[in-house]
Scaffold this motif. Structure first.
Motif, short mmCIF file in Angstrom:
data_model
loop_
_atom_site.label_atom_id
_atom_site.label_comp_id
_atom_site.label_asym_id
_atom_site.label_seq_id
_atom_site.Cartn_x
_atom_site.Cartn_y
_atom_site.Cartn_z
N GLN A 1 61.88 31.99 93.79
CA GLN A 1 62.02 30.47 94.19
C GLN A 1 63.03 29.81 93.35
O GLN A 1 63.98 29.36 94.09
CB GLN A 1 60.78 29.71 93.95
N LEU A 2 63.27 30.11 92.21
CA LEU A 2 64.35 29.47 91.38
C LEU A 2 65.80 30.25 91.71
O LEU A 2 66.82 29.60 91.79
CB LEU A 2 64.38 29.92 89.90
N ASP B 1 66.73 28.47 94.91
CA ASP B 1 67.20 27.25 94.62
C ASP B 1 68.71 27.28 94.02
O ASP B 1 69.49 26.32 94.13
CB ASP B 1 66.32 26.56 93.65
N ARG C 1 71.72 26.81 96.00
CA ARG C 1 72.35 25.57 96.52
C ARG C 1 72.81 24.51 95.65
O ARG C 1 73.48 23.44 95.79
CB ARG C 1 71.01 24.74 97.11
N SER D 1 71.53 33.57 87.51
CA SER D 1 71.30 34.19 88.80
C SER D 1 71.21 35.57 88.55
O SER D 1 70.33 36.17 89.19
CB SER D 1 72.40 33.63 89.82
N LEU E 1 64.60 21.27 88.23
CA LEU E 1 64.09 21.82 89.52
C LEU E 1 62.59 22.34 89.08
O LEU E 1 62.35 22.93 88.18
CB LEU E 1 64.84 23.07 89.68
N SER F 1 61.15 24.78 90.20
CA SER F 1 61.30 26.23 90.04
C SER F 1 61.74 26.44 88.67
O SER F 1 61.53 27.80 88.14
CB SER F 1 62.15 27.02 91.23
#
Length: 139
Positions: A67-68, A71, A74, A85, A123, A125
């Motif tokens: 999920q992260l 996210d 974006r 990432s 966030l 996430s």
């Protein structure tokens, strides 16, 4: 007829009585209990495809990491977000292959979450990954 007959639409031909199809110089017959790769850039995996069995804590971490990662796509790219990432991708791969993530990877995730800044902490996430990592590292 002892030779292959060419199919005008596909360029393929029936192999005369041998139970396969001919494509150029390659004959494809029956394959059981094995794998075959033809052409360039093949990736063949011969084994279970479901991944390793995970403990519930690692399943939770895997879901949060996925999920992260989605996210982060974006967000505005920064070096810190890029490093996070990359580490998330490595963690996801490791968990899917082995069913767990090593303590070193978990520690790196914790540091990279902090380095990525307050935006990640806002966030849901990001919070979920931080909590899952904290639970696995014991704090």
């Amino acid at each position: 007829m002892g030779t292959a007959e060419k199919d005008e639409d596909t360029g393929a031909g029936e192999a005369g009585g041998r139970g396969g199809r001919r494509f150029g110089n390659i004959r494809i017959g029956n394959v059981r209990g094995g794998v075959v790769g033809i052409g360039d850039n093949n990736h063949i995996v011969n084994g279970p495809q479901d991944g390793a069995v995970c403990e519930p804590a690692y399943e939770e971490l895997l879901r949060a990491v996925q999920q992260l990662s989605a996210d982060l796509e974006r967000l505005v790219a920064t070096p810190e977000v890029g490093a996070l990432s990359d580490e998330l991708a490595g963690a996801q791969d490791e968990i899917q292959r082995t069913g767990r993530a090593g303590a070193g990877r978990l520690a790196r995730l914790r540091v990279l979450l902090q380095d990525a800044g307050a935006g990640i902490g806002m966030l849901a996430s990001g919070v979920a990954v931080g909590q899952a990592v904290g639970a696995l590292l014991g704090g």
